[in-house]
Design a protein around this motif. Sequence first.
Motif, PDB file in Angstrom:
ATOM      1  N   ASP A 208       0.810  -1.214   0.000  1.00 37.85           N
ATOM      2  CA  ASP A 208       0.000   0.000   0.000  1.00 37.85           C
ATOM      3  C   ASP A 208       0.849   1.273   0.000  1.00 37.85           C
ATOM      4  O   ASP A 208       0.464   2.269  -0.624  1.00 37.85           O
ATOM      5  N   ALA A 209       1.998   1.273   0.691  1.00 33.51           N
ATOM      6  CA  ALA A 209       2.810   2.492   0.761  1.00 33.51           C
ATOM      7  C   ALA A 209       3.271   2.951  -0.619  1.00 33.51           C
ATOM      8  O   ALA A 209       3.024   4.100  -1.013  1.00 33.51           O
ATOM      9  N   PRO A 210       3.925   2.094  -1.432  1.00 33.99           N
ATOM     10  CA  PRO A 210       4.284   2.552  -2.792  1.00 33.99           C
ATOM     11  C   PRO A 210       3.070   2.751  -3.687  1.00 33.99           C
ATOM     12  O   PRO A 210       3.088   3.593  -4.597  1.00 33.99           O
ATOM     13  N   LEU A 211       1.984   1.995  -3.416  1.00 34.33           N
ATOM     14  CA  LEU A 211       0.771   2.160  -4.220  1.00 34.33           C
ATOM     15  C   LEU A 211       0.177   3.543  -4.030  1.00 34.33           C
ATOM     16  O   LEU A 211      -0.262   4.185  -4.996  1.00 34.33           O
ATOM     17  N   GLN A 212       0.137   4.028  -2.795  1.00 34.49           N
ATOM     18  CA  GLN A 212      -0.412   5.355  -2.537  1.00 34.49           C
ATOM     19  C   GLN A 212       0.443   6.444  -3.164  1.00 34.49           C
ATOM     20  O   GLN A 212      -0.079   7.457  -3.647  1.00 34.49           O
ATOM     21  N   ARG A 213       1.755   6.256  -3.166  1.00 39.74           N
ATOM     22  CA  ARG A 213       2.625   7.227  -3.848  1.00 39.74           C
ATOM     23  C   ARG A 213       2.318   7.266  -5.336  1.00 39.74           C
ATOM     24  O   ARG A 213       2.239   8.334  -5.948  1.00 39.74           O
ATOM     25  N   TRP A 214       2.151   6.074  -5.923  1.00 39.12           N
ATOM     26  CA  TRP A 214       1.867   6.005  -7.356  1.00 39.12           C
ATOM     27  C   TRP A 214       0.511   6.627  -7.679  1.00 39.12           C
ATOM     28  O   TRP A 214       0.366   7.365  -8.662  1.00 39.12           O
ATOM     29  N   LEU A 215      -0.497   6.330  -6.849  1.00 46.20           N
ATOM     30  CA  LEU A 215      -1.813   6.916  -7.077  1.00 46.20           C
ATOM     31  C   LEU A 215      -1.789   8.432  -6.914  1.00 46.20           C
ATOM     32  O   LEU A 215      -2.455   9.161  -7.659  1.00 46.20           O
ATOM     33  N   HIS A 216      -1.009   8.908  -5.944  1.00 45.25           N
ATOM     34  CA  HIS A 216      -0.907  10.363  -5.719  1.00 45.25           C
ATOM     35  C   HIS A 216      -0.310  11.052  -6.941  1.00 45.25           C
ATOM     36  O   HIS A 216      -0.838  12.062  -7.424  1.00 45.25           O
ATOM     37  N   LEU A 217       0.796  10.524  -7.461  1.00 42.50           N
ATOM     38  CA  LEU A 217       1.421  11.116  -8.643  1.00 42.50           C
ATOM     39  C   LEU A 217       0.540  10.944  -9.877  1.00 42.50           C
ATOM     40  O   LEU A 217       0.543  11.793 -10.769  1.00 42.50           O
ATOM     41  N   SER A 218      -0.222   9.852  -9.911  1.00 44.98           N
ATOM     42  CA  SER A 218      -1.128   9.641 -11.041  1.00 44.98           C
ATOM     43  C   SER A 218      -2.238  10.681 -11.047  1.00 44.98           C
ATOM     44  O   SER A 218      -2.644  11.171 -12.107  1.00 44.98           O
ATOM     45  N   ARG A 219      -2.748  11.040  -9.853  1.00 45.94           N
ATOM     46  CA  ARG A 219      -3.795  12.072  -9.781  1.00 45.94           C
ATOM     47  C   ARG A 219      -3.268  13.436 -10.200  1.00 45.94           C
ATOM     48  O   ARG A 219      -4.026  14.276 -10.684  1.00 45.94           O
ATOM     49  N   LEU A 220      -1.980  13.662 -10.007  1.00 46.88           N
ATOM     50  CA  LEU A 220      -1.410  14.971 -10.309  1.00 46.88           C
ATOM     51  C   LEU A 220      -0.872  15.072 -11.729  1.00 46.88           C
ATOM     52  O   LEU A 220      -0.294  16.107 -12.085  1.00 46.88           O
ATOM     53  N   LYS A 221      -1.027  14.019 -12.532  1.00 46.98           N
ATOM     54  CA  LYS A 221      -0.528  14.077 -13.902  1.00 46.98           C
ATOM     55  C   LYS A 221      -1.152  15.245 -14.658  1.00 46.98           C
ATOM     56  O   LYS A 221      -2.261  15.682 -14.359  1.00 46.98           O
ATOM     57  N   MET A 222      -0.427  15.720 -15.656  1.00 48.95           N
ATOM     58  CA  MET A 222      -0.819  16.941 -16.350  1.00 48.95           C
ATOM     59  C   MET A 222      -0.995  16.678 -17.843  1.00 48.95           C
ATOM     60  O   MET A 222      -0.326  15.811 -18.425  1.00 48.95           O
ATOM     61  N   SER A 223      -1.889  17.442 -18.428  1.00 49.89           N
ATOM     62  CA  SER A 223      -2.047  17.419 -19.876  1.00 49.89           C
ATOM     63  C   SER A 223      -1.075  18.417 -20.509  1.00 49.89           C
ATOM     64  O   SER A 223      -0.457  19.226 -19.813  1.00 49.89           O
ATOM     65  N   HIS A 224      -0.951  18.339 -21.821  1.00 51.18           N
ATOM     66  CA  HIS A 224      -0.056  19.273 -22.518  1.00 51.18           C
ATOM     67  C   HIS A 224      -0.527  20.717 -22.333  1.00 51.18           C
ATOM     68  O   HIS A 224       0.304  21.631 -22.197  1.00 51.18           O
ATOM     69  N   ASN A 225      -1.842  20.918 -22.314  1.00 52.16           N
ATOM     70  CA  ASN A 225      -2.363  22.270 -22.132  1.00 52.16           C
ATOM     71  C   ASN A 225      -2.054  22.797 -20.732  1.00 52.16           C
ATOM     72  O   ASN A 225      -1.717  23.969 -20.556  1.00 52.16           O
ATOM     73  N   GLU A 226      -2.140  21.913 -19.714  1.00 51.82           N
ATOM     74  CA  GLU A 226      -1.817  22.344 -18.354  1.00 51.82           C
ATOM     75  C   GLU A 226      -0.350  22.723 -18.227  1.00 51.82           C
ATOM     76  O   GLU A 226      -0.006  23.683 -17.520  1.00 51.82           O
ATOM     77  N   VAL A 227       0.510  21.984 -18.905  1.00 58.70           N
ATOM     78  CA  VAL A 227       1.939  22.315 -18.877  1.00 58.70           C
ATOM     79  C   VAL A 227       2.184  23.676 -19.512  1.00 58.70           C
ATOM     80  O   VAL A 227       2.963  24.490 -18.996  1.00 58.70           O
ATOM     81  N   LYS A 228       1.499  23.942 -20.623  1.00 58.37           N
ATOM     82  CA  LYS A 228       1.662  25.244 -21.278  1.00 58.37           C
ATOM     83  C   LYS A 228       1.165  26.374 -20.387  1.00 58.37           C
ATOM     84  O   LYS A 228       1.812  27.416 -20.272  1.00 58.37           O
ATOM     85  N   GLN A 229      -0.002  26.163 -19.764  1.00 60.18           N
ATOM     86  CA  GLN A 229      -0.541  27.197 -18.895  1.00 60.18           C
ATOM     87  C   GLN A 229       0.363  27.447 -17.694  1.00 60.18           C
ATOM     88  O   GLN A 229       0.573  28.596 -17.294  1.00 60.18           O
ATOM     89  N   GLU A 230       0.905  26.379 -17.124  1.00 64.26           N
ATOM     90  CA  GLU A 230       1.807  26.551 -15.986  1.00 64.26           C
ATOM     91  C   GLU A 230       3.074  27.283 -16.400  1.00 64.26           C
ATOM     92  O   GLU A 230       3.601  28.114 -15.658  1.00 64.26           O
ATOM     93  N   HIS A 231       3.561  26.953 -17.598  1.00 67.76           N
ATOM     94  CA  HIS A 231       4.764  27.624 -18.081  1.00 67.76           C
ATOM     95  C   HIS A 231       4.496  29.116 -18.285  1.00 67.76           C
ATOM     96  O   HIS A 231       5.351  29.959 -17.975  1.00 67.76           O
ATOM     97  N   LYS A 232       3.308  29.437 -18.781  1.00 63.77           N
ATOM     98  CA  LYS A 232       2.961  30.841 -18.967  1.00 63.77           C
ATOM     99  C   LYS A 232       2.880  31.558 -17.633  1.00 63.77           C
ATOM    100  O   LYS A 232       3.326  32.705 -17.497  1.00 63.77           O
ATOM    101  N   GLN A 233       2.301  30.900 -16.641  1.00 63.96           N
ATOM    102  CA  GLN A 233       2.184  31.525 -15.328  1.00 63.96           C
ATOM    103  C   GLN A 233       3.540  31.713 -14.667  1.00 63.96           C
ATOM    104  O   GLN A 233       3.782  32.699 -13.977  1.00 63.96           O
TER     105      GLN A 233
END
Length: 387
Positions: A208-233
């Motif tokens: 469960d410990a590595p699984l929760q880390r993987w799920l956490h990073l999976s929830r935070l994954k970004m789309s190409h548009n989100e990366v562009k918007q973050e870069h602009k900000q």
Amino acid sequence: MADQGTEDKPLPASARKIKKAREDGNLPRSQDFGHFAAIAAGGSALFVLAPQLADWLKQLLAEALRFDSAMVMQTSAMTERLNELVLKLLVVVLPLGILMASVAVAASLAVGGWNFSIKALQPKFSKFNPITGLPRIFQKQQLINALKACLLAVLLATVGGFYLKLHVLDFAAMLGMALPTAIGHMASTILYGLMFMLLVIAAFALVDAPLQRWLHLSRLKMSHNEVKQEHKQAEGSQEIKSKIRQLMREASRKRMMAAVPGADLVVMNPTHYAVALKYDEAKMGAPRVVAKGADLIALAIRDLAKESKVPVLQAPVLARALYAHGELDREIPAALFGAVAQVLAYVYQLRAAMAGKAAMPPALPTLDVPPELDPHHDKTDATEQPA
């Protein structure tokens, strides 16, 4: 369903998004790892202190079963006796509970790290909306946690039931034992059963410990548009930055052009490059470049110089060398001192002649410009006569 899969968010979370998630109190936490650590700490304490706890429990039971007729007749006396027994019980139970809670918190911090965020405590009334809350039930993490909890419950029930089946005769035999012996026998039997169940929880915690880390990073994954918007900000809009650079260039060009009327001469090539020079013996150690430009800017410098009656000399090799190696508001390179000195001397003689104070100077001599300073020296001669 409501869970936004990783199909449209293939990129890993950036450091900025992970940091923002921490500020919002969104961290990976493993309940199974915390449960395992807490139960393991409590079980270890019970195992180490089993003899002392067994003796204490015998004394507590003996004291609890010792009473007289006066105590039975007086309700207040019985209540006081119960309060005393409860307090004695809490003396043992509370430290054990505090130990287990502390270990559980430490295990949680080991998975996600320490973080203090007030945002996580702020109420979110959207979670009370059944319309928006219902889809969250079918999110990937919720389904995984539900399946994991069901599997853990089934395994614990199986292991516990199998253990009780094997020791059912031992529990039945306790009924014929003396109370002190029965307490010790029961404590050892329960502790060994707890150890077997703890092994099951440990196996789940390791997954469960590595699984929760993987799920956490999976929830935070970004789309190409989100990366562009973050870069602009983070970096600012490219259009705005380009406009700012353009305004800065225009302001710098205006300051440069304003310095041309005060220059001593302008060296040209004859239309591609123009460099305005100024020399003040009292303030400068060497001539300084006050303006330079190519093509249209060079022509603008030439026209402004003529309007301001600043001498304009055509010296292609020197103009190219000054343009390539001279910097605005900086003294000219030392290797060009000789050539610029020749040009300045010629200009001073020309001014004196035009004022009627001296004879007209001869033609400008050949300028001594090092070939390596001329960016076109492989295409033209290293030295040239002025036109």
